[in-house]
Design an enzyme around this catalytic site. Structure first.
Site, PDB file in Angstrom:
ATOM      1  N   LYS A   1       0.860  -1.256  -0.132  1.00 34.04           N
ATOM      2  CA  LYS A   1       0.090   0.156   0.082  1.00 34.04           C
ATOM      3  C   LYS A   1       0.843   1.262   0.008  1.00 34.04           C
ATOM      4  O   LYS A   1       2.056   1.180   0.216  1.00 34.04           O
ATOM      5  CB  LYS A   1      -1.014   0.034   1.144  1.00 34.04           C
ATOM      6  CG  LYS A   1      -1.812  -1.004   1.363  1.00 34.04           C
ATOM      7  CD  LYS A   1      -2.897  -1.011   2.379  1.00 34.04           C
ATOM      8  CE  LYS A   1      -4.089  -2.395   2.035  1.00 34.04           C
ATOM      9  NZ  LYS A   1      -5.010  -2.109   3.182  1.00 34.04           N
TER      10      LYS A   1
ATOM     11  N   TYR B   1     -12.674  -1.885  -3.808  1.00 35.92           N
ATOM     12  CA  TYR B   1     -13.203  -2.071  -2.266  1.00 35.92           C
ATOM     13  C   TYR B   1     -14.516  -2.036  -2.266  1.00 35.92           C
ATOM     14  O   TYR B   1     -14.974  -1.526  -1.172  1.00 35.92           O
ATOM     15  CB  TYR B   1     -12.542  -0.965  -1.542  1.00 35.92           C
ATOM     16  CG  TYR B   1     -11.014  -1.484  -0.979  1.00 35.92           C
ATOM     17  CD1 TYR B   1     -10.699  -2.580  -0.143  1.00 35.92           C
ATOM     18  CD2 TYR B   1      -9.827  -0.751  -1.457  1.00 35.92           C
ATOM     19  CE1 TYR B   1      -9.467  -2.817   0.262  1.00 35.92           C
ATOM     20  CE2 TYR B   1      -8.539  -0.992  -1.158  1.00 35.92           C
ATOM     21  CZ  TYR B   1      -8.525  -1.936  -0.270  1.00 35.92           C
ATOM     22  OH  TYR B   1      -7.417  -2.445   0.273  1.00 35.92           O
TER      23      TYR B   1
ATOM     24  N   PHE C   1     -15.343   4.007   7.046  1.00 36.51           N
ATOM     25  CA  PHE C   1     -14.105   4.130   6.467  1.00 36.51           C
ATOM     26  C   PHE C   1     -13.895   4.212   5.111  1.00 36.51           C
ATOM     27  O   PHE C   1     -12.571   4.583   4.585  1.00 36.51           O
ATOM     28  CB  PHE C   1     -13.085   3.301   7.391  1.00 36.51           C
ATOM     29  CG  PHE C   1     -13.321   2.011   7.099  1.00 36.51           C
ATOM     30  CD1 PHE C   1     -12.865   1.189   5.976  1.00 36.51           C
ATOM     31  CD2 PHE C   1     -13.743   1.023   8.202  1.00 36.51           C
ATOM     32  CE1 PHE C   1     -12.985  -0.038   5.558  1.00 36.51           C
ATOM     33  CE2 PHE C   1     -14.145  -0.277   7.915  1.00 36.51           C
ATOM     34  CZ  PHE C   1     -13.674  -0.756   6.608  1.00 36.51           C
TER      35      PHE C   1
ATOM     36  N   ARG D   1      -1.992 -14.421   4.816  1.00 34.81           N
ATOM     37  CA  ARG D   1      -2.918 -13.620   5.698  1.00 34.81           C
ATOM     38  C   ARG D   1      -2.211 -13.933   7.411  1.00 34.81           C
ATOM     39  O   ARG D   1      -1.913 -13.062   8.060  1.00 34.81           O
ATOM     40  CB  ARG D   1      -4.387 -14.153   6.292  1.00 34.81           C
ATOM     41  CG  ARG D   1      -5.012 -13.687   4.889  1.00 34.81           C
ATOM     42  CD  ARG D   1      -6.349 -14.339   4.743  1.00 34.81           C
ATOM     43  NE  ARG D   1      -7.365 -13.656   5.854  1.00 34.81           N
ATOM     44  CZ  ARG D   1      -7.745 -12.517   5.787  1.00 34.81           C
ATOM     45  NH1 ARG D   1      -7.368 -11.563   4.528  1.00 34.81           N
ATOM     46  NH2 ARG D   1      -8.619 -11.946   6.635  1.00 34.81           N
TER      47      ARG D   1
ATOM     48  N   THR E   1      -5.554  -7.152  10.716  1.00 35.27           N
ATOM     49  CA  THR E   1      -5.713  -5.711  10.083  1.00 35.27           C
ATOM     50  C   THR E   1      -5.390  -4.653  10.638  1.00 35.27           C
ATOM     51  O   THR E   1      -4.632  -3.849  10.431  1.00 35.27           O
ATOM     52  CB  THR E   1      -7.405  -5.601   9.707  1.00 35.27           C
ATOM     53  OG1 THR E   1      -7.736  -6.724   9.089  1.00 35.27           O
ATOM     54  CG2 THR E   1      -7.795  -4.206   9.217  1.00 35.27           C
TER      55      THR E   1
ATOM     56  N   ARG F   1       2.418  -6.304   9.289  1.00 35.57           N
ATOM     57  CA  ARG F   1       1.631  -5.349   9.867  1.00 35.57           C
ATOM     58  C   ARG F   1       1.989  -5.070  11.351  1.00 35.57           C
ATOM     59  O   ARG F   1       2.389  -3.734  11.483  1.00 35.57           O
ATOM     60  CB  ARG F   1      -0.001  -5.602   9.786  1.00 35.57           C
ATOM     61  CG  ARG F   1      -0.619  -5.573   8.581  1.00 35.57           C
ATOM     62  CD  ARG F   1      -1.900  -5.988   8.622  1.00 35.57           C
ATOM     63  NE  ARG F   1      -2.546  -5.899   7.127  1.00 35.57           N
ATOM     64  CZ  ARG F   1      -3.570  -6.363   6.826  1.00 35.57           C
ATOM     65  NH1 ARG F   1      -3.978  -7.449   7.480  1.00 35.57           N
ATOM     66  NH2 ARG F   1      -4.267  -6.093   5.725  1.00 35.57           N
TER      67      ARG F   1
ATOM     68  N   ASN G   1      -2.003   0.248   6.647  1.00 35.51           N
ATOM     69  CA  ASN G   1      -1.762  -1.033   7.373  1.00 35.51           C
ATOM     70  C   ASN G   1      -0.638  -1.934   6.274  1.00 35.51           C
ATOM     71  O   ASN G   1      -0.727  -3.216   6.365  1.00 35.51           O
ATOM     72  CB  ASN G   1      -2.900  -1.838   7.934  1.00 35.51           C
ATOM     73  CG  ASN G   1      -3.889  -2.222   6.737  1.00 35.51           C
ATOM     74  OD1 ASN G   1      -3.577  -2.210   5.542  1.00 35.51           O
ATOM     75  ND2 ASN G   1      -4.682  -3.097   7.102  1.00 35.51           N
TER      76      ASN G   1
ATOM     77  N   HIS H   1      -2.293  -5.618   1.711  1.00 38.07           N
ATOM     78  CA  HIS H   1      -3.885  -6.163   1.298  1.00 38.07           C
ATOM     79  C   HIS H   1      -3.452  -7.487   1.135  1.00 38.07           C
ATOM     80  O   HIS H   1      -2.549  -7.882   0.425  1.00 38.07           O
ATOM     81  CB  HIS H   1      -4.499  -5.332   0.463  1.00 38.07           C
ATOM     82  CG  HIS H   1      -5.989  -6.183   0.061  1.00 38.07           C
ATOM     83  ND1 HIS H   1      -6.790  -6.160   0.683  1.00 38.07           N
ATOM     84  CD2 HIS H   1      -5.934  -7.143  -0.789  1.00 38.07           C
ATOM     85  CE1 HIS H   1      -7.863  -7.044   0.073  1.00 38.07           C
ATOM     86  NE2 HIS H   1      -7.075  -7.416  -0.804  1.00 38.07           N
TER      87      HIS H   1
ATOM     88  N   GLU I   1      -9.919 -10.749  -7.375  1.00 36.91           N
ATOM     89  CA  GLU I   1      -8.905  -9.899  -7.303  1.00 36.91           C
ATOM     90  C   GLU I   1      -7.439  -9.759  -8.263  1.00 36.91           C
ATOM     91  O   GLU I   1      -7.249  -8.881  -8.894  1.00 36.91           O
ATOM     92  CB  GLU I   1      -8.259  -9.769  -5.663  1.00 36.91           C
ATOM     93  CG  GLU I   1      -9.550  -9.126  -5.036  1.00 36.91           C
ATOM     94  CD  GLU I   1      -9.044  -9.104  -3.434  1.00 36.91           C
ATOM     95  OE1 GLU I   1      -9.935  -8.803  -2.507  1.00 36.91           O
ATOM     96  OE2 GLU I   1      -7.914  -9.457  -2.925  1.00 36.91           O
TER      97      GLU I   1
HETATM   98  P1  CMP Z   1      -7.378  -4.181   3.666  1.00 38.25           P
HETATM   99  O1  CMP Z   1      -7.078  -5.630   4.061  1.00 38.25           O
HETATM  100  O2  CMP Z   1      -7.022  -3.679   2.395  1.00 38.25           O
HETATM  101  O3  CMP Z   1      -8.923  -4.541   3.612  1.00 38.25           O
HETATM  102  C1  CMP Z   1      -9.994  -3.234   3.915  1.00 38.25           C
HETATM  103  C2  CMP Z   1      -9.154  -1.959   4.157  1.00 38.25           C
HETATM  104  O4  CMP Z   1     -10.014  -0.881   4.868  1.00 38.25           O
HETATM  105  C3  CMP Z   1      -8.268  -2.385   5.378  1.00 38.25           C
HETATM  106  O5  CMP Z   1      -7.148  -3.347   4.910  1.00 38.25           O
HETATM  107  C4  CMP Z   1      -7.595  -1.345   5.985  1.00 38.25           C
HETATM  108  O6  CMP Z   1      -6.798  -0.752   5.026  1.00 38.25           O
HETATM  109  C5  CMP Z   1      -9.049  -0.560   6.025  1.00 38.25           C
HETATM  110  N1  CMP Z   1      -9.794  -0.571   7.310  1.00 38.25           N
HETATM  111  C6  CMP Z   1     -10.178  -1.808   7.706  1.00 38.25           C
HETATM  112  N2  CMP Z   1     -10.794  -1.580   9.012  1.00 38.25           N
HETATM  113  C7  CMP Z   1     -10.697  -0.209   9.003  1.00 38.25           C
HETATM  114  C8  CMP Z   1     -11.199   0.623  10.316  1.00 38.25           C
HETATM  115  N3  CMP Z   1     -11.592   0.244  11.396  1.00 38.25           N
HETATM  116  N4  CMP Z   1     -10.676   2.017  10.059  1.00 38.25           N
HETATM  117  C9  CMP Z   1     -10.080   2.452   8.721  1.00 38.25           C
HETATM  118  N5  CMP Z   1      -9.589   1.575   8.014  1.00 38.25           N
HETATM  119  C10 CMP Z   1      -9.716   0.301   8.099  1.00 38.25           C
END
Ligand code: CMP
Length: 140
Positions: free
Chosen positions: A11, A51, A59, A87, A93, A104, A114, A117, A128
């Protein structure tokens, strides 16, 4: 266990901090093989489409703004049960909840920024991967 594929995105928080190689090394050391890779700048429409499953989340707008804030590196990873393996290497996450040694926990800035993905199922991995790559771009 079968050899399968998953989609990874390094990212904008990671490309900004010059961590593409470090993240890729952690993936490779865990047993994942990079079989396709490209550095791109997502458009707003592309980030919203990728997304779309999260579009009702509070968010979502912030996530789209973050994912379009700089380059990303999209990769197809191959390995034994690649979705689950990736994962485990990524960690939770929220970096504060992620296990020590995970990408992470070691590198992420926040729950949003984070660092990586990863697809959450084989079905989503196929969708994807097809979002970013054609078959001739994937070389195992
Ligand atoms: P990802 O695994 O790419 O999938 C969805 C993304 O949304 C996640 O990683 C984060 O970058 C973001 N995300 C998920 N939960 C939250 C949250 N509570 N607040 C802000 N961003 C979030």
């Amino acid at each position: 266990m079968a050899v399968t594929r998953t989609l990874s995105i390094i990212k904008p928080d990671a490309t900004r901090r010059n961590l593409t190689g470090r993240v890729t090394q952690m993936l490779e050391e865990a047993g994942l093989r990079v079989v396709a890779s490209k550095r791109i700048r997502l458009t707003r429409a592309q980030a919203e489409a990728f997304y779309a499953v999260h579009r009702e989340r509070p968010f979502f707008a912030s996530l789209v703004a973050f994912m379009t804030s700089g380059p990303v590196v999209v990769q197809v990873l191959e390995g034994e049960d690649a979705v689950a393996l990736n994962r485990r290497v990524m960690g939770a996450t929220d970096p504060a909840q992620a296990e020590p040694g995970t990408i992470r926990r070691e590198l992420a800035e926040s729950i949003e920024a984070n660092t990586v993905h990863g697809s959450d199922s084989d079905e989503n991995a196929a969708r994807e991967i097809a979002f970013f790559f054609s078959e001739i771009e994937i070389v195992g």
